[in-house]
Design an enzyme around this catalytic site. Structure first.
Site, mmCIF file in Angstrom:
data_model
loop_
_atom_site.group_PDB
_atom_site.id
_atom_site.type_symbol
_atom_site.label_atom_id
_atom_site.label_comp_id
_atom_site.label_asym_id
_atom_site.label_seq_id
_atom_site.Cartn_x
_atom_site.Cartn_y
_atom_site.Cartn_z
ATOM 1 N N GLU A 171 61.493 44.509 54.900
ATOM 2 C CA GLU A 171 61.867 43.471 53.937
ATOM 3 C C GLU A 171 60.880 43.303 52.785
ATOM 4 O OE1 GLU A 171 62.635 39.850 56.086
ATOM 5 O OE2 GLU A 171 64.367 40.683 57.108
ATOM 6 N N GLU A 354 67.756 44.023 62.501
ATOM 7 C CA GLU A 354 67.512 42.644 62.928
ATOM 8 C C GLU A 354 68.776 41.837 62.724
ATOM 9 O OE1 GLU A 354 64.263 40.460 61.133
ATOM 10 O OE2 GLU A 354 62.938 42.193 61.244
#
Ligand code: GBH
Length: 448
Positions: A171, A354
């Protein structure tokens, strides 16, 4: 007589991988053990920036209790596990001297994962930047690319004989925006639009260099990266809300994706990118990855809001269901995103790296956690992945965030994402209903 009733058909193929993801800083604890150096998150914590006043000094003590945690994964039938390596354990000053004791820990960890029959997937950077690198300008400094590539080379040299899947960044958009734009993550800066894009661009550069360093160090590795993708919608039909959603989509989703996949920066951000991208950068950034990890939590509903980054603010999501983080529950967003990704980027291999939710879990007097909301959340999202698969999306696996309750960054220990509860006084692990549901789903190969 033999039974005539057949088991219900699987929706997920036999080779679809299932498991969980984690991050070193969130679970390991042992922040001062065996020569680990300080990271930006230790500094951020020391500055009193964690909302519940907790720290990751002990966290889940996974550093010492990993055998028990891997046993939990094995029992649930996991076929894969994504974890991150702590850069400050391996190269405490960020560049230069390697700390053998740091590598030894990951050596033991990887061997234990393999012994459990689980596929280890290593991520190099899940936010715990060595503080000495931050002192030298961190991601604001182009020179960090060199340090990151060197770290990648060191890690692959030691573990690449047993770890086949390597991911560079987790991220980069969150690191850039929350860490350098809105100030709620380490290092806690507010740099404005140009600073945010600089930090994104330098992560892209560092990633490109790391891919090439790993490939040169060892052939046959599967290389990839992990992006948090949130489909962006405008709150209304008004042209200025629509434009804000397009800008925010460009910053959040397109800069990381178009960088690696296409060697491009979105046109709509050109005014802010002025002076950041140097000749040759885009070729360095583009890389033919083998596997993309997608982290999905929710959509983004944006509106025009002057004074916010890129004049984009959060609008009303018009949603009926919310998690304990105050995030909307939007499983259709995951389906839409996978279909859109297939169409825009030519259907390369992806996996859900995720997906999960925090809720205020309650422990019953007999020590159980009936987390029905988390079960419903996971069920709806796994089902969305199943629908995308049926539409031909090239999805290889699904990893839940997370196995354990853990240190949820600025929220500290107060927000629980685990399918296993961690009692932070005793460090005891208690599998929740969602753990049993997940194990059942893995076994059946379909949503149960
Ligand atoms: C991930 O980041 C991290 O990789 C992981 O370390 C972390 O523990 C986990 O998720 C849980 O937080 O305001 O309603 O539109 C999550 C990144 C970005 C997801 C912001 C939620 C906003 C939702 N987050 N997003 S909303």
């Amino acid at each position: 007589a033999p039974s005539v009733s057949a088991a219900p058909a699987r929706t997920f193929p036999e080779d679809f991988f299932w498991g969980a993801s984690s991050a070193a800083y969130q679970i390991e604890g042992a922040t001062e053990a065996d020569g680990r150096g300080p990271s930006v998150w230790d500094s951020f914590t020391a500055r009193g920036r964690i909302k519940d006043g907790s720290s990751a000094r002990v966290a889940c003590d996974h550093y010492h209790r990993y055998p028990e945690d891997i046993a939990l994964m094995k029992q649930a039938g996991f076929s894969a596990y994504r974890f991150s390596l702590a850069w400050p354990r391996i190269i405490p000053a960020g560049r230069g001297a390697v700390n053998p004791a740091g590598l030894d820990f990951y050596d033991r960890l990887v061997d234990a994962i393999l012994a459990a029959g689980i596929r280890p997937m290593a991520c190099l950077f899940h936010w715990d930047l060595p503080q000495p690198l931050e002192d030298a300008g961190g991601w604001r400094n182009r020179a960090i690319a060199d340090a990151f590539a060197e770290y990648a080379r060191v890690a692959v040299r030691r573990l690449g004989d047993r770890v086949g899947d390597w991911f560079t960044l987790n991220e980069p958009n969150v690191v850039a925006i929350n860490g350098h734009g809105t100030d709620d993550h380490a290092p806690g800066l507010r740099l404005g639009e140009k600073g945010v894009l600089t930090v994104l661009h330098h992560q892209n550069l560092a990633q490109g260099d790391a891919f090439r360093a790993m490939r040169a160090e060892r052939s046959g590795l599967r290389l990839g990266t992990v992006c948090n993708l949130q489909p962006a919608r405008a709150e209304s039909d008004r042209p200025d809300d629509q434009a804000a959603a397009i800008r925010w989509d460009a910053v959040w989703n397109r800069v990381p994706l178009d960088g690696v996949m296409r060697g491009a920066v979105p046109d709509v951000l050109a005014p802010w990118f002025e002076g950041i991208v140097q000749p040759g950068d885009l070729d360095r950034i583009r890389f033919p990855i083998d596997l993309l990890g997608i982290n999905y939590y929710s959509r983004m509903t944006m509106k025009h809001e002057p004074g916010r980054l890129f004049d984009a603010g959060w609008g009303d999501a018009h949603c009926q269901r919310w998690t304990g983080m105050g995030w909307p529950v939007q499983p259709d967003g995951l389906y839409d995103l996978l279909l859109e990704f297939k169409q825009l980027y030519g259907n390369p291999a992806v996996f859900i790296a995720e997906n999960g939710a925090a809720y205020d879990d309650v422990v019953t007097p007999d020590g159980k956690v009936h987390d029905a909301e988390r079960v419903a959340f996971l069920r709806d999202h796994v089902a969305a992945v199943g629908r995308a698969l049926a539409e031909g999306c090239n999805v290889k696996g699904y990893l839940v965030w997370s196995l354990l309750d853990n240190f949820e960054w600025a929220e500290g220990l107060s927000k629980r994402f685990g399918i296993v509860r961690v009692d932070y006084d005793t460090l005891q692990r208690i599998p929740k209903d969602s753990y049993h549901w997940f194990a059942e789903t893995i076994r059946a190969g379909r949503v149960v």
